[in-house]
Motif scaffolding. Structure first.
Motif, PDB file in Angstrom:
ATOM      1  N   ASP A  85       0.790  -1.203  -0.135  1.00  0.00           N
ATOM      2  CA  ASP A  85       0.011   0.080   0.065  1.00  0.00           C
ATOM      3  C   ASP A  85       0.828   1.110  -0.054  1.00  0.00           C
ATOM      4  N   LEU A  86       0.807   1.936  -1.226  1.00  0.00           N
ATOM      5  CA  LEU A  86       1.817   3.151  -1.287  1.00  0.00           C
ATOM      6  C   LEU A  86       1.322   4.175  -0.208  1.00  0.00           C
ATOM      7  N   ASN A  87       0.005   4.336   0.641  1.00  0.00           N
ATOM      8  CA  ASN A  87      -0.129   5.142   1.475  1.00  0.00           C
ATOM      9  C   ASN A  87       0.577   4.897   2.731  1.00  0.00           C
ATOM     10  N   ASP A  88       1.437   3.761   2.943  1.00  0.00           N
ATOM     11  CA  ASP A  88       2.529   3.765   4.003  1.00  0.00           C
ATOM     12  C   ASP A  88       3.643   4.257   3.673  1.00  0.00           C
ATOM     13  N   PHE A  89       4.013   4.864   2.486  1.00  0.00           N
ATOM     14  CA  PHE A  89       5.289   5.561   2.090  1.00  0.00           C
ATOM     15  C   PHE A  89       5.750   6.441   3.240  1.00  0.00           C
ATOM     16  N   ASN A  90       5.043   7.388   3.753  1.00  0.00           N
ATOM     17  CA  ASN A  90       5.560   8.409   4.565  1.00  0.00           C
ATOM     18  C   ASN A  90       6.058   7.608   5.992  1.00  0.00           C
ATOM     19  N   GLN A  91       5.369   6.540   6.509  1.00  0.00           N
ATOM     20  CA  GLN A  91       5.822   6.066   7.550  1.00  0.00           C
ATOM     21  C   GLN A  91       6.913   5.283   7.534  1.00  0.00           C
ATOM     22  N   VAL A  92       7.051   4.424   6.272  1.00  0.00           N
ATOM     23  CA  VAL A  92       8.356   3.470   5.867  1.00  0.00           C
ATOM     24  C   VAL A  92       9.572   4.351   5.592  1.00  0.00           C
ATOM     25  N   ASN A  93       9.374   5.747   5.002  1.00  0.00           N
ATOM     26  CA  ASN A  93      10.342   6.706   4.666  1.00  0.00           C
ATOM     27  C   ASN A  93      11.056   7.055   6.116  1.00  0.00           C
ATOM     28  N   LYS A  94      10.064   7.527   6.932  1.00  0.00           N
ATOM     29  CA  LYS A  94      10.774   7.925   8.266  1.00  0.00           C
ATOM     30  C   LYS A  94      11.395   6.988   9.115  1.00  0.00           C
ATOM     31  N   ILE A  95      11.212   5.757   9.110  1.00  0.00           N
ATOM     32  CA  ILE A  95      11.813   4.534   9.678  1.00  0.00           C
ATOM     33  C   ILE A  95      13.080   4.484   8.804  1.00  0.00           C
ATOM     34  N   TYR A  96      13.062   4.340   7.387  1.00  0.00           N
ATOM     35  CA  TYR A  96      14.146   4.067   6.479  1.00  0.00           C
ATOM     36  C   TYR A  96      15.068   5.361   6.632  1.00  0.00           C
ATOM     37  N   SER A  97      14.835   6.366   6.909  1.00  0.00           N
ATOM     38  CA  SER A  97      15.810   7.596   6.982  1.00  0.00           C
ATOM     39  C   SER A  97      16.538   7.309   8.220  1.00  0.00           C
ATOM     40  N   GLU A  98      16.027   6.654   9.442  1.00  0.00           N
ATOM     41  CA  GLU A  98      17.046   6.478  10.754  1.00  0.00           C
ATOM     42  C   GLU A  98      18.013   5.499  10.330  1.00  0.00           C
ATOM     43  N   PHE A  99      17.985   4.390   9.333  1.00  0.00           N
ATOM     44  CA  PHE A  99      19.050   3.591   9.021  1.00  0.00           C
ATOM     45  C   PHE A  99      19.714   4.186   7.975  1.00  0.00           C
TER      46      PHE A  99
END
Length: 131
Positions: A85-99
């Motif tokens: 679900d591309l609507n999850d993009f912002n949540q995934v992006n936030k965590i991705y940016s931590e890594f």
């Protein structure tokens, strides 16, 4: 220059469920297979559909494979994120940016897919340069 391929495997990431490796090292290039939110100790999905928990586990698994090859997130040059679900993009992006906050952020693609193994909501693969 040798073109020898070497399989990279670690018990700290889930075992492959098919005829592939967690990663393959070719010279100084590491090609990591996609990771989903499986717990390496029992093969069960983490997060019960919670996209943040799944994303953290996916990245933890990916970093375990990178570490086994002597790499870390700073070695990653390209990632692909697969989302149900591309609507999850912002949540995934936030965590991705931590890594991926140290050094140069990797090039990246993000695509929506119709489904992932084990009903996962997110899968991430990567390419890293170890030279």
């Amino acid at each position: 220059m040798s073109n020898a391929m070497q399989a990279i495997t670690t018990n700290l990431a889930p075992s492959p469920v098919g005829p592939y490796n967690q990663a393959v090292l070719v010279n100084e290039w590491l090609y990591c297979s996609g990771q989903i939110a499986l717990d390496s100790s029992n093969g069960e999905m983490i997060g019960e559909g919670n996209i943040e928990q799944e994303t953290r586990q996916v990245l933890k698994n990916l970093l375990a494979v990178l570490s086994e090859a002597g790499a870390n997130s700073r070695n990653v040059v390209k990632t692909t994120i697969y989302l149900v679900d591309l609507n999850d993009f912002n949540q995934v992006n936030k965590i991705y940016s931590e890594f991926f906050s140290d050094g140069v952020s990797p090039a990246r693609a993000c695509v929506e897919v119709s489904g992932l193994p084990k009903k996962a909501k997110v899968e991430i693969d990567c390419v890293a340069f170890l030279g």
